[in-house]
Design an enzyme around this catalytic site. Structure first.
Site, PDB file in Angstrom:
ATOM      1  N   GLU A 215      17.109 -16.443  24.029  1.00 11.17           N
ATOM      2  CA  GLU A 215      17.820 -15.300  23.437  1.00 11.17           C
ATOM      3  C   GLU A 215      18.215 -14.295  24.506  1.00 11.17           C
ATOM      4  O   GLU A 215      17.492 -14.135  25.493  1.00 11.17           O
ATOM      5  CB  GLU A 215      16.907 -14.581  22.434  1.00 11.17           C
ATOM      6  CG  GLU A 215      16.382 -15.465  21.342  1.00 11.17           C
ATOM      7  CD  GLU A 215      15.453 -14.694  20.412  1.00 11.17           C
ATOM      8  OE1 GLU A 215      15.966 -14.118  19.451  1.00 11.17           O
ATOM      9  OE2 GLU A 215      14.257 -14.655  20.672  1.00 11.17           O
TER      10      GLU A 215
ATOM     11  N   LYS B 299      13.021 -14.696  25.934  1.00  6.56           N
ATOM     12  CA  LYS B 299      13.752 -13.484  25.562  1.00  6.56           C
ATOM     13  C   LYS B 299      14.429 -12.898  26.790  1.00  6.56           C
ATOM     14  O   LYS B 299      14.024 -13.164  27.919  1.00  6.56           O
ATOM     15  CB  LYS B 299      12.767 -12.449  25.012  1.00  6.56           C
ATOM     16  CG  LYS B 299      12.350 -12.685  23.574  1.00  6.56           C
ATOM     17  CD  LYS B 299      11.685 -11.441  23.019  1.00  6.56           C
ATOM     18  CE  LYS B 299      11.282 -11.625  21.577  1.00  6.56           C
ATOM     19  NZ  LYS B 299      12.426 -11.810  20.665  1.00  6.56           N
TER      20      LYS B 299
ATOM     21  N   HIS C 134       8.565 -23.181  15.045  1.00  5.69           N
ATOM     22  CA  HIS C 134      10.014 -23.452  14.988  1.00  5.69           C
ATOM     23  C   HIS C 134      10.418 -24.688  15.819  1.00  5.69           C
ATOM     24  O   HIS C 134      11.033 -25.613  15.315  1.00  5.69           O
ATOM     25  CB  HIS C 134      10.815 -22.279  15.524  1.00  5.69           C
ATOM     26  CG  HIS C 134      10.694 -21.017  14.709  1.00  5.69           C
ATOM     27  ND1 HIS C 134      10.541 -21.014  13.350  1.00  5.69           N
ATOM     28  CD2 HIS C 134      10.724 -19.710  15.076  1.00  5.69           C
ATOM     29  CE1 HIS C 134      10.478 -19.770  12.912  1.00  5.69           C
ATOM     30  NE2 HIS C 134      10.587 -18.954  13.933  1.00  5.69           N
TER      31      HIS C 134
ATOM     32  N   HIS D 183      11.538 -20.585   8.604  1.00  2.00           N
ATOM     33  CA  HIS D 183      12.932 -20.475   8.150  1.00  2.00           C
ATOM     34  C   HIS D 183      13.886 -21.348   8.972  1.00  2.00           C
ATOM     35  O   HIS D 183      15.019 -21.571   8.560  1.00  2.00           O
ATOM     36  CB  HIS D 183      13.383 -19.005   8.123  1.00  2.00           C
ATOM     37  CG  HIS D 183      13.659 -18.442   9.487  1.00  2.00           C
ATOM     38  ND1 HIS D 183      12.683 -17.918  10.275  1.00  2.00           N
ATOM     39  CD2 HIS D 183      14.802 -18.333  10.190  1.00  2.00           C
ATOM     40  CE1 HIS D 183      13.207 -17.519  11.413  1.00  2.00           C
ATOM     41  NE2 HIS D 183      14.497 -17.751  11.395  1.00  2.00           N
TER      42      HIS D 183
ATOM     43  N   ASP E 290       5.239 -17.394  18.876  1.00  2.00           N
ATOM     44  CA  ASP E 290       6.375 -16.919  18.087  1.00  2.00           C
ATOM     45  C   ASP E 290       7.400 -18.028  17.844  1.00  2.00           C
ATOM     46  O   ASP E 290       7.933 -18.147  16.742  1.00  2.00           O
ATOM     47  CB  ASP E 290       7.045 -15.744  18.824  1.00  2.00           C
ATOM     48  CG  ASP E 290       8.188 -15.145  18.004  1.00  2.00           C
ATOM     49  OD1 ASP E 290       7.973 -14.920  16.799  1.00  2.00           O
ATOM     50  OD2 ASP E 290       9.280 -14.905  18.559  1.00  2.00           O
TER      51      ASP E 290
ATOM     52  N   ARG F 280       0.830  -1.219   0.000  1.00  2.00           N
ATOM     53  CA  ARG F 280       0.000   0.000   0.000  1.00  2.00           C
ATOM     54  C   ARG F 280       0.859   1.261   0.000  1.00  2.00           C
ATOM     55  O   ARG F 280       0.393   2.337  -0.328  1.00  2.00           O
ATOM     56  CB  ARG F 280      -0.866   0.019   1.257  1.00  2.00           C
ATOM     57  CG  ARG F 280      -1.862  -1.100   1.295  1.00  2.00           C
ATOM     58  CD  ARG F 280      -2.909  -0.831   2.322  1.00  2.00           C
ATOM     59  NE  ARG F 280      -2.360  -0.845   3.679  1.00  2.00           N
ATOM     60  CZ  ARG F 280      -3.072  -1.167   4.746  1.00  2.00           C
ATOM     61  NH1 ARG F 280      -4.345  -1.486   4.613  1.00  2.00           N
ATOM     62  NH2 ARG F 280      -2.547  -1.154   5.950  1.00  2.00           N
TER      63      ARG F 280
ATOM     64  N   LYS G 133       4.569 -17.751   8.657  1.00  2.00           N
ATOM     65  CA  LYS G 133       3.994 -18.121   9.941  1.00  2.00           C
ATOM     66  C   LYS G 133       3.591 -16.852  10.702  1.00  2.00           C
ATOM     67  O   LYS G 133       4.180 -15.812  10.431  1.00  2.00           O
ATOM     68  CB  LYS G 133       4.979 -18.945  10.751  1.00  2.00           C
ATOM     69  CG  LYS G 133       6.122 -18.114  11.330  1.00  2.00           C
ATOM     70  CD  LYS G 133       6.907 -18.829  12.361  1.00  2.00           C
ATOM     71  CE  LYS G 133       7.827 -17.896  13.079  1.00  2.00           C
ATOM     72  NZ  LYS G 133       7.301 -17.018  14.077  1.00  2.00           N
TER      73      LYS G 133
HETATM   74  P1  NDP Z   1       4.808  -5.509   8.537  1.00  2.00           P
HETATM   75  O1  NDP Z   1       3.591  -4.944   9.181  1.00  2.00           O
HETATM   76  O2  NDP Z   1       6.115  -4.884   8.817  1.00  2.00           O
HETATM   77  O3  NDP Z   1       4.618  -5.556   6.958  1.00  2.00           O
HETATM   78  C1  NDP Z   1       3.433  -5.905   6.329  1.00  2.00           C
HETATM   79  C2  NDP Z   1       3.298  -5.038   5.106  1.00  2.00           C
HETATM   80  O4  NDP Z   1       2.085  -5.395   4.455  1.00  2.00           O
HETATM   81  C3  NDP Z   1       3.206  -3.546   5.450  1.00  2.00           C
HETATM   82  O5  NDP Z   1       4.031  -2.807   4.605  1.00  2.00           O
HETATM   83  C4  NDP Z   1       1.736  -3.267   5.226  1.00  2.00           C
HETATM   84  O6  NDP Z   1       1.441  -1.942   4.846  1.00  2.00           O
HETATM   85  C5  NDP Z   1       1.447  -4.185   4.070  1.00  2.00           C
HETATM   86  N1  NDP Z   1       0.005  -4.372   3.908  1.00  2.00           N
HETATM   87  C6  NDP Z   1      -0.936  -4.517   4.854  1.00  2.00           C
HETATM   88  N2  NDP Z   1      -2.146  -4.638   4.313  1.00  2.00           N
HETATM   89  C7  NDP Z   1      -1.961  -4.572   2.965  1.00  2.00           C
HETATM   90  C8  NDP Z   1      -2.833  -4.608   1.853  1.00  2.00           C
HETATM   91  N3  NDP Z   1      -4.137  -4.757   2.000  1.00  2.00           N
HETATM   92  N4  NDP Z   1      -2.300  -4.497   0.630  1.00  2.00           N
HETATM   93  C9  NDP Z   1      -0.973  -4.336   0.445  1.00  2.00           C
HETATM   94  N5  NDP Z   1      -0.099  -4.266   1.461  1.00  2.00           N
HETATM   95  C10 NDP Z   1      -0.583  -4.390   2.706  1.00  2.00           C
HETATM   96  O7  NDP Z   1       4.818  -7.064   8.956  1.00  2.00           O
HETATM   97  P2  NDP Z   1       6.074  -8.048   8.846  1.00  2.00           P
HETATM   98  O8  NDP Z   1       6.823  -7.756   7.612  1.00  2.00           O
HETATM   99  O9  NDP Z   1       6.787  -8.068  10.128  1.00  2.00           O
HETATM  100  O10 NDP Z   1       5.347  -9.456   8.741  1.00  2.00           O
HETATM  101  C11 NDP Z   1       4.749  -9.935   7.559  1.00  2.00           C
HETATM  102  C12 NDP Z   1       4.428 -11.407   7.746  1.00  2.00           C
HETATM  103  O11 NDP Z   1       5.632 -12.118   8.010  1.00  2.00           O
HETATM  104  C13 NDP Z   1       3.522 -11.684   8.936  1.00  2.00           C
HETATM  105  O12 NDP Z   1       2.692 -12.775   8.615  1.00  2.00           O
HETATM  106  C14 NDP Z   1       4.487 -12.099  10.038  1.00  2.00           C
HETATM  107  O13 NDP Z   1       3.882 -12.948  10.982  1.00  2.00           O
HETATM  108  C15 NDP Z   1       5.533 -12.843   9.222  1.00  2.00           C
HETATM  109  N6  NDP Z   1       6.852 -12.908   9.847  1.00  2.00           N
HETATM  110  C16 NDP Z   1       7.558 -11.782  10.119  1.00  2.00           C
HETATM  111  C17 NDP Z   1       8.811 -11.859  10.667  1.00  2.00           C
HETATM  112  C18 NDP Z   1       9.611 -10.631  10.936  1.00  2.00           C
HETATM  113  O14 NDP Z   1      10.715 -10.777  11.498  1.00  2.00           O
HETATM  114  N7  NDP Z   1       9.154  -9.454  10.583  1.00  2.00           N
HETATM  115  C19 NDP Z   1       9.436 -13.166  10.982  1.00  2.00           C
HETATM  116  C20 NDP Z   1       8.624 -14.297  10.618  1.00  2.00           C
HETATM  117  C21 NDP Z   1       7.382 -14.150  10.078  1.00  2.00           C
HETATM  118  P3  NDP Z   1       0.930  -0.879   5.975  1.00  2.00           P
HETATM  119  O15 NDP Z   1       2.149  -0.501   6.714  1.00  2.00           O
HETATM  120  O16 NDP Z   1       0.317   0.177   5.149  1.00  2.00           O
HETATM  121  O17 NDP Z   1      -0.078  -1.593   6.837  1.00  2.00           O
END
Ligand code: NDP
Length: 460
Positions: free
Chosen positions: A203, A326, A227, A165, A222, A45, A135
């Site tokens: 950790e 943690k 994991h 992972h 988590d 977005r 996940k």
């Molecule tokens: P974030 O919130 O950082 O990123 C999600 C992204 O998706 C944001 O940029 C968000 O935009 C975007 N988004 C949300 N709704 C929409 C939509 N309708 N259309 C397009 N884009 C959209 O989350 P993470 O990156 O941390 O996590 C993503 C996934 O990965 C989750 O399922 C999480 O559980 C998993 N995960 C994450 C880890 C990590 O270390 N970050 C580790 C392991 C798994 P906006 O900011 O505008 O909402």
């Protein structure tokens, strides 16, 4: 590997996962396979120019030490499309604009992933499309089932890659070689010779600004829910004939299907705790509830311990302790196998009393075998010695290994739908008991070793 580029379409391209793990993981894959044909399309977005997006991709690849030629080639073909993935027209246009073989990577919040899958069912995807899901797979058993049902309406189960992972971590994969390529361990790998197994991932990191995600998940979801249970399955599975993905995944599911809480009661088989203010090394760590973004009313645990049993011929009666926390003083990331006492030690031989142990250190990778040997001096006085080796460096990051499998349509390192549900089945009664306050929320100061008596096996 084919000559035609596969398109990796990342939904949620502006998020934390994409920046910290996914793009650097792909960069590390390119370091090993610089000729791999992959086109990266980001969608989110967020308002990002093509230039800003390409810069992000480049920086991640450079950080992962991908060779210059591969970086230039993949960055030269990358594109970004501002998209609300929950808007059917925008999603249809996005999918329609992507040429060739397609991987759709859901780097989205879990609830958005479910919604997008429902739209994809209506829109349809090109034949052979793979879905990569992060996940946690759903937030409980019912939602995991719903997500599985929804995703399999879009593509076949073999085309769904549920990501954990840990399955790409070389020290976890080392379990296969250690167990199945060494005659020495195979006869010992059962309840006949093993007294207990501890799988710990403690950790010294605290919340590190991740309250938005972590405070809703907690340590059990988590870490343990996927994991540690995947590590358990790799540790305990029967021997496969080959590394065939379906065979390996079936053997892991067999283990998970046989896994139960130790004694069957979450009130005795689980413990939970949360860190208070303390000091780790030279860092002052605030009380968890004072961390920015934390809702103290949620009662989120930062340390979870679960004792389980695998009720099959090989393992019945052996406690498996799964723990992750943690803000602990000393990080322990290892599997410790404690062997049973010898049936008899000759009279006159003075054993040190410590059981034989095999310690498989996950980070950094190492294997240590603790055995009794002659002490200095009296040859009949025994002491414990350590036979130790370190593992070689991994060829790429865990996300690189996992991505290679997805791009090659090999689900070996991905979680199958039934396994995702089985893992929820196991932890759900624990989460319910915790929500109902049937298990007290203990506390431990940051920098300590956790609450008193942590790591002991409860009576069954
Ligand atoms: P974030 O919130 O950082 O990123 C999600 C992204 O998706 C944001 O940029 C968000 O935009 C975007 N988004 C949300 N709704 C929409 C939509 N309708 N259309 C397009 N884009 C959209 O989350 P993470 O990156 O941390 O996590 C993503 C996934 O990965 C989750 O399922 C999480 O559980 C998993 N995960 C994450 C880890 C990590 O270390 N970050 C580790 C392991 C798994 P906006 O900011 O505008 O909402």
């Amino acid at each position: 590997m084919t000559d035609q580029p596969t398109t990796l379409l990342i939904l949620g391209a502006s998020g934390d996962l994409t920046r910290r793990l996914l793009l650097p993981g792909l960069g590390s894959l390119l370091k090993v396979e610089p000729d791999r044909q992959v086109r990266v399309v980001g969608a989110d977005r967020a308002e990002l120019s093509q230039h800003e997006w390409a810069q992000r991709v480049r920086e991640s690849f450079v950080e992962a030490e991908a060779p210059q030629g591969a970086v230039d080639r993949v960055v030269g073909q990358t594109a970004y499309q501002r998209t609300d993935a929950l808007d059917e027209d925008q999603l249809r246009e996005l999918i329609g604009s992507v040429p060739g073989s397609l991987v759709i990577y859901f780097a989205l919040p879990p609830q958005v992933t479910v919604g997008v899958c429902a739209l994809l069912e209506r829109i349809g995807v090109p034949e052979g499309t793979r879905l990569a899901m992060e996940k946690p797979f759903g937030h409980d058993l019912a939602s995991a089932r719903e997500l599985n049902a929804q995703a399999t309406q879009v593509v076949a189960e073999e085309q769904i890659h549920r990501i954990d992972h840990f399955l790409g971590v070389n020290t976890v994969l080392n379990l296969l070689g250690l167990r199945f390529a060494n005659r020495i361990f195979q006869p010992l790998w059962s309840a006949d010779h093993i007294a207990k197994v501890e799988i710990e991932y403690d950790e010294d990191l605290a919340l590190e600004g991740r309250a938005g995600y972590y405070d809703k998940a907690g340590a059990l979801i988590d870490m343990t829910q996927s994991h540690l249970l995947q590590v358990l399955a790799m540790f305990a599975m029967e021997s496969p004939a080959s590394l065939d993905a379906e065979e390996m995944r079936s053997l892991k599911s067999q283990v998970l299907r046989a896994t139960r809480l130790w004694g069957g009661d979450p009130r005795t088989a689980s413990r939970r705790a949360r860190y208070t203010a303390g000091r780790i090394g030279d860092r002052d760590v605030p009380d968890y509830v004072d961390e920015e973004g934390v809702d103290p009313e949620r009662g989120t645990e930062t340390l979870a311990e679960l004792v389980v049993e695998i009720r099959n011929q090989r393992w019945a009666g052996v406690p498996f302790l799964l723990r992750s926390g943690k803000a602990l003083g000393v990080p322990h990331k290892e599997i410790t196998v404690t062997f049973r006492e010898p049936a008899h030690i000759p009279d006159g031989l003075r054993d040190c009393g410590a059981p034989d142990r095999l310690v498989l250190q996950l980070r950094p990778g190492a294997v240590t075998l603790d055995v009794s040997v002659n002490a200095e001096g009296d040859p009949f006085d025994l002491e414990q010695a350590q036979l130790h080796t370190t593992l070689g460096q991994p060829r790429m990051r865990p996300y690189g290994e996992v991505l290679a499998g997805i791009l090659d349509s090999n689900p070996l390192l991905s979680i199958r739908g039934d396994a995702a549900e089985l893992m929820w089945e196991l932890v759900e009664p624990v989460l319910t008991a915790w929500r109902n306050d049937e298990v007290p929320l203990e506390v431990y100061p940051a920098g300590s070793q956790g609450p008193e008596g942590w790591g002991t096996i409860p009576p069954r």
